[in-house]
Every structure is written in structure tokens, then in C-alpha cells.
Design a protein around this motif. Structure first.
Motif, PDB file in Angstrom:
ATOM      1  N   MET A  15      42.132 172.793 -17.810  1.00 23.58           N
ATOM      2  CA  MET A  15      43.487 172.788 -17.279  1.00 23.58           C
ATOM      3  C   MET A  15      44.112 174.176 -17.374  1.00 23.58           C
ATOM      4  O   MET A  15      44.769 174.646 -16.442  1.00 23.58           O
ATOM      5  CB  MET A  15      44.330 171.754 -18.033  1.00 23.58           C
ATOM      6  CG  MET A  15      43.931 170.328 -17.685  1.00 23.58           C
ATOM      7  SD  MET A  15      44.603 169.108 -18.809  1.00 23.58           S
ATOM      8  CE  MET A  15      46.281 169.035 -18.258  1.00 23.58           C
ATOM      9  N   ARG A  74      42.530 177.024 -17.455  1.00 22.30           N
ATOM     10  CA  ARG A  74      41.863 177.917 -16.504  1.00 22.30           C
ATOM     11  C   ARG A  74      42.409 177.675 -15.097  1.00 22.30           C
ATOM     12  O   ARG A  74      42.679 178.610 -14.345  1.00 22.30           O
ATOM     13  CB  ARG A  74      40.358 177.673 -16.546  1.00 22.30           C
ATOM     14  CG  ARG A  74      39.534 178.925 -16.376  1.00 22.30           C
ATOM     15  CD  ARG A  74      38.078 178.629 -16.636  1.00 22.30           C
ATOM     16  NE  ARG A  74      37.860 178.121 -17.989  1.00 22.30           N
ATOM     17  CZ  ARG A  74      36.798 177.392 -18.339  1.00 22.30           C
ATOM     18  NH1 ARG A  74      35.879 177.084 -17.468  1.00 22.30           N
ATOM     19  NH2 ARG A  74      36.665 176.995 -19.587  1.00 22.30           N
ATOM     20  N   GLY A  75      42.580 176.398 -14.759  1.00 16.66           N
ATOM     21  CA  GLY A  75      43.118 176.066 -13.449  1.00 16.66           C
ATOM     22  C   GLY A  75      44.523 176.609 -13.272  1.00 16.66           C
ATOM     23  O   GLY A  75      44.858 177.196 -12.241  1.00 16.66           O
ATOM     24  N   LEU A  76      45.343 176.434 -14.304  1.00 19.97           N
ATOM     25  CA  LEU A  76      46.724 176.903 -14.213  1.00 19.97           C
ATOM     26  C   LEU A  76      46.780 178.419 -14.079  1.00 19.97           C
ATOM     27  O   LEU A  76      47.579 178.954 -13.308  1.00 19.97           O
ATOM     28  CB  LEU A  76      47.503 176.460 -15.456  1.00 19.97           C
ATOM     29  CG  LEU A  76      47.930 174.988 -15.478  1.00 19.97           C
ATOM     30  CD1 LEU A  76      48.618 174.660 -16.790  1.00 19.97           C
ATOM     31  CD2 LEU A  76      48.860 174.696 -14.307  1.00 19.97           C
ATOM     32  N   SER A 132      44.484 180.369 -12.767  1.00 23.52           N
ATOM     33  CA  SER A 132      44.089 180.722 -11.402  1.00 23.52           C
ATOM     34  C   SER A 132      45.231 180.471 -10.424  1.00 23.52           C
ATOM     35  O   SER A 132      45.475 181.242  -9.512  1.00 23.52           O
ATOM     36  CB  SER A 132      42.878 179.900 -10.960  1.00 23.52           C
ATOM     37  OG  SER A 132      41.788 180.196 -11.767  1.00 23.52           O
ATOM     38  N   MET A 133      45.910 179.344 -10.621  1.00 19.46           N
ATOM     39  CA  MET A 133      46.997 179.010  -9.700  1.00 19.46           C
ATOM     40  C   MET A 133      48.188 179.945  -9.889  1.00 19.46           C
ATOM     41  O   MET A 133      48.844 180.334  -8.935  1.00 19.46           O
ATOM     42  CB  MET A 133      47.432 177.552  -9.913  1.00 19.46           C
ATOM     43  CG  MET A 133      46.442 176.559  -9.368  1.00 19.46           C
ATOM     44  SD  MET A 133      47.124 174.892  -9.267  1.00 19.46           S
ATOM     45  CE  MET A 133      46.665 174.218 -10.836  1.00 19.46           C
ATOM     46  N   GLN A 155      45.975 177.877  -3.384  1.00 22.05           N
ATOM     47  CA  GLN A 155      45.545 178.214  -4.747  1.00 22.05           C
ATOM     48  C   GLN A 155      44.211 177.547  -5.048  1.00 22.05           C
ATOM     49  O   GLN A 155      43.976 176.414  -4.640  1.00 22.05           O
ATOM     50  CB  GLN A 155      46.586 177.767  -5.775  1.00 22.05           C
ATOM     51  CG  GLN A 155      47.957 178.334  -5.545  1.00 22.05           C
ATOM     52  CD  GLN A 155      47.983 179.843  -5.694  1.00 22.05           C
ATOM     53  OE1 GLN A 155      46.998 180.443  -6.124  1.00 22.05           O
ATOM     54  NE2 GLN A 155      49.093 180.451  -5.338  1.00 22.05           N
ATOM     55  N   GLY A 161      42.721 177.095  -8.205  1.00 19.01           N
ATOM     56  CA  GLY A 161      42.459 176.531  -9.527  1.00 19.01           C
ATOM     57  C   GLY A 161      42.676 175.035  -9.611  1.00 19.01           C
ATOM     58  O   GLY A 161      42.454 174.432 -10.649  1.00 19.01           O
ATOM     59  N   ILE A 198      39.667 172.476 -10.785  1.00 19.41           N
ATOM     60  CA  ILE A 198      39.305 172.475 -12.200  1.00 19.41           C
ATOM     61  C   ILE A 198      40.451 171.922 -13.032  1.00 19.41           C
ATOM     62  O   ILE A 198      40.243 171.214 -14.019  1.00 19.41           O
ATOM     63  CB  ILE A 198      38.882 173.895 -12.640  1.00 19.41           C
ATOM     64  CG1 ILE A 198      38.203 173.832 -13.995  1.00 19.41           C
ATOM     65  CG2 ILE A 198      40.017 174.865 -12.651  1.00 19.41           C
ATOM     66  CD1 ILE A 198      37.392 175.048 -14.294  1.00 19.41           C
ATOM     67  N   PHE A 199      41.673 172.160 -12.581  1.00 16.68           N
ATOM     68  CA  PHE A 199      42.819 171.623 -13.311  1.00 16.68           C
ATOM     69  C   PHE A 199      42.809 170.096 -13.269  1.00 16.68           C
ATOM     70  O   PHE A 199      42.980 169.427 -14.296  1.00 16.68           O
ATOM     71  CB  PHE A 199      44.130 172.152 -12.712  1.00 16.68           C
ATOM     72  CG  PHE A 199      45.357 171.578 -13.356  1.00 16.68           C
ATOM     73  CD1 PHE A 199      45.807 172.097 -14.575  1.00 16.68           C
ATOM     74  CD2 PHE A 199      46.042 170.529 -12.795  1.00 16.68           C
ATOM     75  CE1 PHE A 199      46.925 171.564 -15.188  1.00 16.68           C
ATOM     76  CE2 PHE A 199      47.161 169.992 -13.405  1.00 16.68           C
ATOM     77  CZ  PHE A 199      47.603 170.509 -14.599  1.00 16.68           C
TER      78      PHE A 199
END
Lengths: 253, 294, 358
Positions: free
Chosen positions: B109, B111-113, B115-116, C300, C302, C305-306
Motif C-alpha cells: 500500500m 509503495r502504491g501510494l 507511486s501515485m 497513476q 501505483g 499494487i495499492f
């Protein structure tokens, strides 16, 4: 009387700490032997030596004349020795029935390809295991719990399941490590009857490590008292209880 | 000085510098594991978050490095405290594996955040020591590496003092030995555990802020978790000094393997060490052996 | 409520004891067999891929769910199966021979990785497998002679008795056949002596020893079996991908497999299958979700994976028994309808029990 199990000058040490020093003990076929002694006397260590959890530094352990002191740990059950544990060691996520069937492990469960294909021969073998497990369920009044998961059972029932699992292995020699600890008086009375029946009906030799002297007096033919890794006294329950060394060991004088 | 020796000395200096970072990350993971028995797979992602925050504050907002360092360290401490208090604490009493899975989930989570929020491009930022180097005994060492070594030693020493002499430190030790007993003795175990997380978060922030300028500010920074695991295993699981020594050794082994062994070994040297140690000597250098009683 | 009245032990052994189960599962299989007649080529390919993942997840479930040994590196066995199969086929071996051989090679690798399991368990073992998979990935990249290195390797087309299996429809049936075969074989194995021994080793090693179960052999054997099944999935995966490169088998695939097993529910093959289906649907779901979002957010990267992390966290926190647990609860609710108690499956509050001394 012939000796079923003989410990001959057995010694167990953890580093410099000698847990059992030169213990000799003899278990006769068909008897109920109780091992008593204060905490830390080496009772469970003695049992762990026989079941090869620990390895003796010195001495011989003979079962039916065969030296088992260096035998692989998993071989012991195949000789006909079964045990229970002080702090119940059950297969928690499995059902009571599966626990009992696991007790049948030493009688084999078919070749791997038979298991994969579920051949008729395998089904018959499974049926025979199931039949034996049902016998034990009957014997120990476990039928209400047959398909229950062990993890959710009351403590007293778990103790009985563990005993049942050991009986499923059809042992010649059965070790009970504090079978009555944590049981209420009624459950302890049941246990006394079962031990009696295990000896007389099933013909199994029983060695039990126990603190409850009322249970010991009720079922044991012979009592051994250990203290600090050595044998203090042996004989009938009354004789051992009256032995001055035993009284001294318990009172610490 | 012969060129062989010079190369060796240079490799040693580099190895200690990289190893110090591993040691710092390993310290954070061991801290949490000792206190709560959770192996924190999200630790590397705490580094990622710290590095990206530092980049945003330095490069985008134009703040000074000396302001950003404490700011990010504090923020990461709060974040880590919150992670434990709100999420990780809920799985107390469940098997160890649940902790592994939960921290992996948190890692995903975060890592995703990242990236976003910050985009997927690699970034970099300058520190007061970027570009400068010092010559010691004929070996050139980047100033940043010296600073890293110094701060790791300082943090290790501070941690030692903290656990040895402060009330909170001793309470943390007590809670890590036996939670129930510590609880019954008046240690507020839950809060202490969250504070350990906060402490580990601060070390992660420092590691992230120092590591990022050497490599790049990138989500792949999380892979350092794996190197740190090798360090922890080599040092002996659960030992704080072991984590430091293990980290530095892994750093050295990697540097030597890159030059003296065949091509490609450098990248897997840490993992080979991990496998070998666990097979040959599972207790590592400074670990204690445990057996289970029946 | 439903009560079973059995007059022979055999009746208790039945995999599907009730008529309703037999009808439902029969319909499901009929549906799976009929799919190629109305599904698009793309959908068939995707379904085949889901079936392959089901096989791999079942392989990991045998290890993690039944013997309690965590592997964070199962992608390495997928990779070994895939490369072994592709290499054997380029050496001229027929598909029907190369496939089982690849599974055996993978099983052999599993036995080797299982050796550390004799000495270490739990977290340590998880780390060994993790390290192993990174090493395998690197070795594949460097071993150009056999694997083509980072450049990759073309997988020959599968053929059986002169018939090409490379069409999407034929390959879908191949995948379906192996998925069902593996499911049946493992179901039988897990309810027989070997499966019981696995569970015994998982729940109490001390008791397993005392009952005469060779704990070390069982642990290593479970690794071999699990790696073999996963390797079979890898071999099929080789055909699905068509062109093998090391970056198809990274840590992320390993973690995906673990996700399937955890989300599906430990210790149940049904769980492995449900988990594999859910995880393979997740990227589709996220893509669909993105279409609904404003463009700035949808661009976006990510998000996938999020979402994967959030789903995993949800299951670990709120449904530790996974999808299979949810399924069992639903069934219990339906079968005992007016009498169902909410607390039937409630967990007890517990203190942290140390696993340091295992």
C-alpha cells in the motif's frame, strides 16, 4: 515378570548441568508404574530420553532387550512405545477423528500412488484405521466430539483425546506425562478407571509421571520416587510415601 | 602502496559505508522484531516514503537539508507509531505468518501510494556533503559515506544507552522478553510497542534520507529490506550488535565479491550468505540457541 | 439443518457426500467444458492463465497451508518448471514427456531447497526461500547457454500425437485437464495418510515424532511435492507466455502466489483456487475502476499494487480464514438457518504467544 524396559546407568547432561545422573530403572511387563518426585527431579527428562527427544550421554536403554538409546526419534513409536505430553501436544487445527487417525500412523497408510488414486485396497485400509479409531472413541466416551476441531475443546477433553491418540497407536508401553494435571476430581476418577482398563483389558504396560498421590495410590502397582536426577526410593505406594528420603526430598530438609 | 592493496582498501571503505546503511536498516527491523515478534517487511518502504518526502521538501519546496532531516524523521516516527497503533496491533496473538503478511500488505500500500503521490520517476537531491571527499590513509572516501558511518555509530551508541539506562528503554526490554509479565508489572505494553515502532521509523527515515542521494530516490529502494534481512541473519537473529556487525559484513562481502568473484555474484552475494548461514549456523554470529520444551 | 446418517465408514469418505453438491459441481465442470464454444479467444487465454495459477496456488497451498512451511520464493519453481520444459522441448523431447520431466526437475529443486527446512523453520525458512528465488532469477539471467539469459527464449509449440495444442481452445482444455487432475490427486492425497502427516508436522512436531512420523522427511517431501506441482504450472505457463525472460518470474510473482494462498484460506485446496481466481481478477477490476475515475487519477500507476495490498490487509485483519472461511460461514448460515449463531467462528482474545522457541 519379564522386564519390558530397562534403563541402565543412564546419564543426561545439558552442557555442564547434569539432569539425570546414573539412573537405573526397570519396567516390568503388565505393570502400572508411577514416577513421582519434586519439580525438576528429571522425571520428564527420563521420559524424553526413552522417546529420544534427548540423547543420553552415557548408559543403555533397552526395550524388549533391544538397545534404543541411539535410535532415530521417529522409530520409537514403531517399536510400540507411545506417550502423552505434559502441556498437551495435539494437532489443533484437525478434528478429533483426524488426531486419532494420526495415531495409526505406524501401521502404514498405503503407497503414495495408492493414496493419490484412492484405490480400493487403500479404502479398505482407511476403513480398518477408522474402525480402530472408533473403538478408542467408544472406550474413552469421545463420541460427542468426534468431528469437532481440537482447538475449541475444553481442557479435560483435550487430555482425553491425547490419551486416545496414544491408544490408537496400540502400544505395548504407554507413557503418561502428568495425565491428571488440570483435571477436576471427577475427570481424575474417570482417568483412574481408564488406566486400570488399559492395563487389564488392553494389556498395555503403563508408566505415568504424576503428582496426584490419590491417583497414584489408586492405580499404581509400584512407585519410583526421583529427586535431582537420581532414584530415591521404589516400592509399593505406601512404602515409598513413608520412606524418610522421600519425605526429606519433598520437605527440602 | 601497491595497487592491489589500494584497491582492497578502497573496497573496504566502500563496503563499510554501504554496510552502515544495511546496519541501520537491520537495526530498525530487529528493534521491531524483538519487541513485537513482527518481522517488518514494510521497513524498506518506510525508507522509500522518507526519501521521497525529503526529495519533495528539498528539491520542490526548497527547504534546507538541516530542516528536512528532523522534520522527516519526526514525521516517520509518527507514521510508524500510527501504523502499529491502528493496524499492526490488531493481529497480536496470531501466528507469526500473519505479521509477515500484514507488513507485506502495508508495504504494497505504501509503495502504491508513493507511486501515485510522487510519480514513478527516479529523483535525486543534494546534501551538504554531495561531491566532497576526503583522503584517509591514501583511500578516497566520499564525505557522505563518512557521515553515514558516523551517524550509524552514533545511533547504535544512543540506542545502547537508551536500552541500558532509561526507564522506557528498560520497559521496552521487559515487554520484549515477556509481554504478559511486563503488562502485569505495570508496563503499558501496547504503547511501548508503538513507541518501538516509532523509534524504528526514525531510524528508517535517517537511513532513507542518507541512502537516497547515494543511489537514487526510487521505489526500488525497498529492496534494501532483503539485504538487511541477510545482515540480521548473519549477525544472529534478534541481536542489536549482531545487526550492526552483520550489516557491515554484508556490505564488505558485496564489495569484495564484485571484484574478486565472477561476474554476477555481487548481486546475489548477500542472499547466498543468508542461505549458507541458515543452513550451517542458524544462530548466526551473536545469536542464542533456543530449543522447545515438551 | 442437515444430518448425515451413515451406516458404513465408506460413506464418510465420499468427496461429495450430498446430491446437491454433486449436481452443483457437475454443472460447474460442464460449464468449464463448454466455455470454449462461446468465449472469445482472448477470454479463453485468460481463463487458461487462471487455471495455471490455480495449479501453482495449489502447489504452494500443500506446502504453506498443510505443512505450515512458508515459502516466499515459489516463483523460482514456476521459473524452473517453465525453463526446464522449454529447454527439453528445444532438445526434441515431445510435449507429453517433457511436461512431467519438467515437473520432476522442479520437484528435485524443491527437495534441495527443502533441506534447510530440516534445520530452520518459520521466518528463517521464509527467508531462505526468498533468497533462493532471487538467486534463481539471477542465475537464469546469467546462464545464457540454456536459458537465453536476459535476451529470452522462445518456447516451442506444444503437440500431442501429431495434433497441435497451440490453439487457444486446445490449450485451454490442456490447462483444464491438468488443473482438475492436480486437484483430484491432491484432494485424495491430503485426506490420506500423507496429508494427515503433513498436518501433524504443521501442528505439533513433538507429537508427530512421538507417533512415528519422520518429521524431517515429511518436511522435505512436502517441499518436493509442492515444487513439482508448481513446476507443472510453470511448464504450462511457458506455453501461455510463449517467450521466456527472467523478469516474468520475479519476487512479485512469488508474493502473488502467497497472496492467493492467504486470501484463499490456509489449509484448503478450495481456498487456493478461490484465491487464485480473485488475485488474477484484481488487475482487471482495477482497470475497470480506473475507467470510472477522473483521468488525472487513472493515469497513476501505483493503484494496482495499492489495491492488492489493501485486499491482503483486509483479509489478514478481518478474515484470517480467507475466502474459504467466508464460504464455510455462508454454508453454515444456510444450513442451520434459523439457529446460526454469529459467534460460531469467533476467535478468542489471546495474548502474544512467542514463536521464538519453535
Amino acid at each position: 515378570m519379564t522386564a519390558l524396559l530397562e534403563l541402565d546407568e543412564v546419564e543426561l547432561a545439558f552442557g555442564g548441568l547434569v539432569a539425570i545422573g546414573g539412573l537405573s530403572l526397570r519396567v516390568d511387563k503388565g505393570e502400572v508404574l508411577a514416577v513421582i518426585g519434586p519439580n525438576g527431579a528429571g522425571k520428564t527428562s527420563m521420559l524424553n530420553l526413552v522417546t529420544r527427544v534427548f540423547t543420553a550421554r552415557r548408559g543403555r536403554i533397552r526395550f524388549k532387550g533391544q538397545d534404543i538409546a541411539q535410535m532415530p526419534r521417529a522409530r520409537i513409536a514403531h517399536l510400540g512405545i507411545a506417550r502423552t505430553f505434559q502441556n498437551i501436544e495435539l494437532f489443533d487445527a484437525a478434528t478429533v477423528l483426524d488426531n486419532l487417525l494420526l495415531g495409526r500412523h505406524r501401521f502404514g497408510s498405503g503407497r503414495w500412488w495408492q493414496q493419490i488414486l484412492r484405490t480400493p485396497a487403500l479404502t479398505r485400509l482407511e476403513e480398518s484405521h477408522r474402525a480402530k479409531a472408533e473403538e478408542v472413541i467408544e472406550f474413552l466416551d469421545l463420541s460427542p466430539w468426534r468431528n469437532a476441531r481440537v482447538a475449541g475443546l475444553p481442557y479435560g477433553v483435550r487430555k482425553v483425546v491425547e490419551l486416545g491418540r496414544a491408544l490408537c497407536a496400540e502400544p505395548e508401553l504407554l507413557f503418561l506425562d502428568e495425565p491428571a494435571s488440570g483435571l477436576n476430581p471427577e475427570e481424575t476418577r474417570d482417568l483412574a478407571f481408564w488406566i486400570e482398563d488399559i492395563r487389564t483389558e488392553l494389556g498395555i504396560t503403563v508408566v505415568m509421571i504424576e503428582h496426584d498421590m490419590s491417583l497414584v495410590s489408586a492405580v499404581a502397582d509400584r512407585v519410583v520416587c526421583m529427586a535431582q536426577g537420581k532414584m530415591l526410593a521404589e516400592g509399593t505406594p505406601a512404602k515409598v510415601q513413608g520412606h524418610p528420603d522421600v519425605i526429606a526430598a519433598y520437605l527440602g530438609t | 602502496m601497491s595497487s592491489h592493496l589500494e584497491l582492497f582498501a578502497q573496497l573496504t571503505a566502500n563496503g563499510i559505508a554501504v554496510g552502515s546503511i544495511y546496519a541501520l536498516v537491520a537495526l530498525g527491523i530487529v528493534l521491531i522484531h524483538k519487541a513485537t515478534e513482527v518481522l517488518n517487511f514494510a521497513h524498506g518502504d518506510l525508507l522509500v516514503v522518507a526519501a521521497f518526502s525529503a526529495w519533495a521538501l528539498i528539491d520542490k519546496a526548497g527547504l534546507s537539508f538541516w530542516l528536512v532531516l528532523p522534520l522527516v524523521a519526526l514525521a516517520m516516527g509518527v507514521l510508524a507509531y500510527g501504523l502499529d497503533a491502528l493496524v499492526v496491533r490488531r493481529i497480536v496473538g496470531q501466528p507469526q505468518f500473519a505479521g509477515v503478511m500484514l507488513t507485506i500488505a502495508i508495504a504494497f500500500m505504501m509503495r502504491g501510494l508513493v507511486s501515485m503521490g510522487f510519480g514513478t520517476e527516479s529523483q535525486s537531491y543534494a546534501t551538504p556533503w554531495t561531491g566532497a571527499s576526503t583522503e584517509i590513509l591514501g583511500v578516497t572516501v566520499a564525505d557522505l559515506s563518512l557521515v553515514i558511518m558516523g551517524s550509524v555509530l552514533l545511533i547504535a551508541a544512543l540506542l545502547w544507552l537508551f536500552f541500558r539506562y532509561t526507564r522506557l528503554g528498560i520497559a521496552m526490554q521487559a515487554a520484549s522478553q515477556n509481554q504478559l509479565a511486563a503488562h502485569l508489572n505495570g508496563v503499558r505494553v501496547k504503547r511501548v510497542n508503538s513507541l518501538v515502532w516509532a523509534l524504528a521509523g526514525v531510524t528508517a527515515a535517517i537511513a532513507g534520507i542518507f541512502l537516497a542521494p547515494i543511489t537514487l530516490v526510487d521505489t526500488s529502494l525497498w529492496l534494501i529490506t532483503l539485504k538487511a534481512l541477510a545482515a540480521i541473519v548473519l549477525g544472529g537473529f534478534g541481536s542489536l550488535p549482531g545487526a550492526v556487525i552483520g550489516g557491515i559484513l554484508i556490505g564488505l562481502i558485496e564489495q569484495y565479491a564484485g571484484v574478486y568473484l565472477m561476474h554476477g555474484v555481487k548481486d546475489i552475494a548477500a542472499y547466498l550468505v543468508l542461505i549458507l548461514v541458515l543452513i550451517l549456523r542458524p544462530t548466526g554470529i551473536m545469536g542464542e540457541a533456543h530449543g522447545r520444551r515438551v | 439443518m442437515r444430518f448425515d446418517y451413515h451406516t458404513a465408514y465408506r460413506q464418510g469418505f465420499a468427496l461429495l457426500p450430498h446430491t446437491s453438491d454433486r449436481v452443483l459441481y457437475g454443472l460447474l465442470i460442464a460449464l468449464l467444458l463448454a466455455v470454449p464454444f462461446f468465449a472469445s479467444t482472448y477470454l479463453l487465454g485468460e481463463l487458461g492463465y487462471v487455471l495455471i495459477l490455480c495449479i501453482a496456488a495449489m502447489g504452494l497451498m500443500v506446502l504453506t497451508g498443510f505443512t505450515g512451511q512458508v515459502s516466499l520464493g515459489h516463483a523460482s519453481f514456476v521459473a524452473i518448471g517453465a525453463y526446464a520444459h522449454a529447454w527439453l522441448m528445444t532438445q526434441g523431447l515431445p510435449f507429453a514427456l517433457s511436461l512431467p520431466l519438467a515437473a520432476l526437475i522442479s520437484a528435485g529443486a524443491g527437495l534441495v531447497v527443502g533441506i534447510p527446512a530440516i534445520r530452520v523453520s518459520g521466518l528463517y525458512l521464509a527467508m531462505v526461500t526468498l533468497a533462493f528465488s532471487i538467486v534463481v532469477e539471477q542465475v537464469i539471467g546469467l546462464w545464457r547457454g540454456v536459458t537465453g539469459g536476459f535476451m529470452g527464449m522462445l518456447v516451442p509449440n506444444p503437440e500431442l500425437l501429431g495434433l497441435s495444442l497451440s490453439s487457444p481452445r486446445a490449450f485451454y482444455y490442456v490447462c483444464l485437464f491438468f488443473a482438475l487432475a492436480v486437484l483430484l490427486a491432491l484432494l485424495n492425497l491430503m485426506r490420506s495418510g500423507i496429508g494427515r502427516a503433513f498436518v501433524g508436522v504443521r501442528d505439533s512436531e513433538a507429537a508427530a515424532y512421538a507417533l512415528g512420523i519422520p518429521v524431517k522427511r515429511v518436511k522435505v517431501g512436502a517441499f518436493g511435492l509442492s515444487a513439482g506441482v508448481t513446476g507443472l504450472a510453470g511448464a504450462l505457463m511457458a506455453h501461455h507466455i510463449g517467450y521466456l525472460t527472467p523478469d516474468a518470474f520475479t519476487l512479485l510473482l512469488s508474493l502473488d502466489l502467497v497472496l492467493m494462498v492467504v486470501i484463499g484460506g490456509m489449509g484448503s485446496l478450495r481456498g487456493a483456487i478461490l484465491g487464485a481466481i480473485l488475485i488474477s481478477l484484481l488487475p482487471r477490476a482495477v482497470a475497470a475502476l480506473k475507467a470510472l475515475l477522473p483521468e488525472a487519477m487513472a493515469r497513476q500507476s501505483g493503484m494496482e499494487i495499492f489495491v492488492a495490498g489493501a485486499v491482503l490487509a483486509f483479509f489478514v485483519l478481518f478474515e484470517p480464514m480467507g475466502l474459504n472461511g467466508r464460504w464455510l460461514k455462508l454454508r453454515a448460515l444456510l444450513e442451520s438457518f434459523p439457529l446460526y449463531r454469529r459467534d460460531t467462528f469467533r476467535r478468542q482474545k489471546s495474548y502474544m504467544r512467542s514463536e521464538r522457541n519453535r
